[in-house]
Design a protein around this motif. Structure first.
Motif, short mmCIF file in Angstrom:
data_model
loop_
_atom_site.label_atom_id
_atom_site.label_comp_id
_atom_site.label_asym_id
_atom_site.label_seq_id
_atom_site.Cartn_x
_atom_site.Cartn_y
_atom_site.Cartn_z
N GLY A 82 7.50 7.92 5.17
CA GLY A 82 7.00 6.83 5.16
C GLY A 82 7.49 6.47 6.90
N TYR A 83 7.62 6.90 7.43
CA TYR A 83 7.12 6.99 9.07
C TYR A 83 6.36 6.52 9.22
N GLY A 84 4.81 7.51 9.14
CA GLY A 84 3.73 7.87 9.28
C GLY A 84 3.48 6.05 9.29
N GLY A 85 3.40 5.56 8.11
CA GLY A 85 2.51 4.35 7.53
C GLY A 85 3.32 3.55 7.83
N LEU A 86 4.17 2.97 8.63
CA LEU A 86 5.17 1.98 9.41
C LEU A 86 4.69 2.85 10.74
N LEU A 87 4.80 3.62 11.33
CA LEU A 87 4.30 3.93 13.08
C LEU A 87 2.65 2.89 13.09
N ILE A 88 1.28 3.89 12.25
CA ILE A 88 0.39 2.45 12.38
C ILE A 88 0.32 1.81 12.28
N TYR A 89 1.54 0.54 10.60
CA TYR A 89 1.43 -0.55 11.01
C TYR A 89 1.74 -1.35 11.65
N VAL A 90 2.24 -0.94 12.77
CA VAL A 90 3.20 -1.22 13.55
C VAL A 90 2.00 -1.41 14.60
N ILE A 91 2.07 -0.54 14.82
CA ILE A 91 0.60 -0.25 15.90
C ILE A 91 -0.21 -1.03 16.20
N ASP A 92 -1.15 -1.31 14.35
CA ASP A 92 -2.47 -1.91 14.04
C ASP A 92 -1.92 -4.05 14.30
N SER A 93 -1.19 -4.21 13.80
CA SER A 93 -0.04 -5.18 13.97
C SER A 93 0.25 -6.47 15.12
N GLY A 94 0.83 -4.86 15.85
CA GLY A 94 1.18 -5.29 17.65
C GLY A 94 0.07 -6.15 17.92
N PHE A 95 -0.82 -4.88 18.25
CA PHE A 95 -2.07 -4.01 18.80
C PHE A 95 -2.89 -5.59 18.58
N GLU A 96 -3.36 -5.82 17.17
CA GLU A 96 -3.93 -6.99 16.88
C GLU A 96 -3.62 -8.78 17.62
N TYR A 143 -4.57 6.11 12.53
CA TYR A 143 -5.12 4.46 12.92
C TYR A 143 -6.63 4.24 12.89
N GLY A 144 -7.88 5.19 12.74
CA GLY A 144 -8.86 5.05 12.41
C GLY A 144 -9.12 4.61 10.61
N PHE A 145 -8.51 5.88 10.07
CA PHE A 145 -8.36 6.05 8.45
C PHE A 145 -7.89 4.40 8.10
N TYR A 146 -6.35 3.84 8.83
CA TYR A 146 -6.21 2.86 8.43
C TYR A 146 -7.40 1.48 8.71
N GLN A 147 -7.47 2.02 9.67
CA GLN A 147 -8.77 1.11 9.75
C GLN A 147 -10.29 0.79 8.46
N GLN A 148 -10.34 2.43 7.87
CA GLN A 148 -11.06 2.04 7.15
C GLN A 148 -10.75 1.17 6.01
N ARG A 149 -9.02 1.69 5.14
CA ARG A 149 -8.64 1.50 4.31
C ARG A 149 -8.68 -0.16 3.94
N LYS A 150 -8.62 -1.00 5.16
CA LYS A 150 -8.80 -2.42 5.17
C LYS A 150 -10.52 -2.93 4.01
N ASP A 151 -11.07 -2.45 4.64
CA ASP A 151 -12.45 -2.18 3.89
C ASP A 151 -12.39 -1.51 2.66
N GLY A 152 -12.16 -0.49 1.96
CA GLY A 152 -11.84 0.07 0.43
C GLY A 152 -11.71 0.87 0.41
N TYR A 153 -11.36 2.35 -0.19
CA TYR A 153 -10.69 3.29 -0.55
C TYR A 153 -11.34 4.32 -0.11
N SER A 180 0.99 -1.13 0.01
CA SER A 180 -0.22 -0.14 0.05
C SER A 180 0.79 1.23 0.25
N PHE A 181 1.88 1.22 -0.93
CA PHE A 181 2.71 2.37 -0.64
C PHE A 181 1.83 3.32 -0.88
N GLY A 182 1.13 3.81 -1.85
CA GLY A 182 0.54 5.27 -1.73
C GLY A 182 -0.27 5.48 -0.69
#
Length: 235
Positions: free
Chosen positions: A213-227, A84-94, A24-26
């Motif tokens: 790139g840091y903002g994206g990695l921050l959210i992905y690590v938090i999301d994956s780690g928390f999950e 973080y909430g925006f990324y949760q929405q991204r999982k279901d669409g764009y 999800s580079f973009g």
């Protein structure tokens, strides 16, 4: 409750985060751009802290901590929660950027209040630490400073859980309580994930192009780690 295996869990979370960043580079760059203004504001207000420590002037250090409190409460904290909430929405669409703004508005005051309380506490502890650097500091100040160092170390790991729990509509009090419980029960995993995020942040400071790139990695690590941690409890 069984403990998560430390290094397999760490490897799984980081692998999933970097794969998501690549796939999800973009979107990852968009998260980086959203997070960047808050980071730049933090760098600006943190400068008095370094000056105060170097010159053994607690007042400057505390001034910088109060600046961090304001910026984190009003900008960086709520924005990261919305990301973080925006990324949760991204999982279901764009989702559109308008969706991010709606998420920011929805969670803003809870996130702002939580981060204000958190950073005010950190500021008080940091003030205790700063007093020990004053020449001829009282022995009691040094004891209080040592205790404050341990408290700051523990508290520095808590925000890892703030954004997911706020997104789950937990109130401020419940978020703090559950964050402490989750941290105490999963300390090793939380410590290493926070350490990785801290090292990435330092690298981004030294090489500014990495900030994209840091903002994206921050959210992905938090999301994956928390999950990973949250699913252990089945709640």
């Amino acid at each position: 409750m069984n403990k998560l295996p430390l290094f397999p869990t760490l490897g799984k979370v980081l692998k999933k985060s970097f794969v998501e960043f690549y796939q999800s580079f973009g979107f990852s760059l968009l998260l980086g751009l959203i997070w960047m203004p808050g980071y730049l504001a933090l760098i600006f207000v943190a400068s008095p802290i370094l000056y105060g420590i170097a010159k053994q002037m607690p007042s400057f250090a505390v001034l910088g901590m109060l600046g961090l409190t304001v910026v984190n409460a009003l900008l960086t904290g709520p924005v990261t929660t919305a990301m973080y909430g925006f990324y949760q929405q991204r999982k279901d669409g764009y989702p559109s950027f308008r969706s991010f703004l709606a998420t920011l508005k929805q969670d803003y005051w809870r996130s702002a209040g939580l981060h204000a309380i958190y950073w005010l506490l950190i500021s008080l502890l940091f003030f205790n630490i700063s007093l020990a650097t004053v020449p001829k500091a009282n022995f009691l100040f040094k004891i209080a400073s040592l205790f404050s160092v341990y408290c700051v170390f523990f508290l520095s790991l808590l925000p890892f859980f703030f954004h997911p729990l706020l997104h789950l509509n937990h109130g401020i009090k419940k978020t703090i309580r559950k964050s402490c419980i989750l941290l105490l029960d999963n300390f090793g995993v939380c410590f290493w994930l926070n350490l990785v995020l801290g090292l990435l942040l330092v690298a981004s400071t030294l090489f500014p192009f990495l900030l994209f790139g840091y903002g994206g990695l921050l959210i992905y690590v938090i999301d994956s780690g928390f999950e990973t941690i949250w699913n252990k409890y089945g709640d």
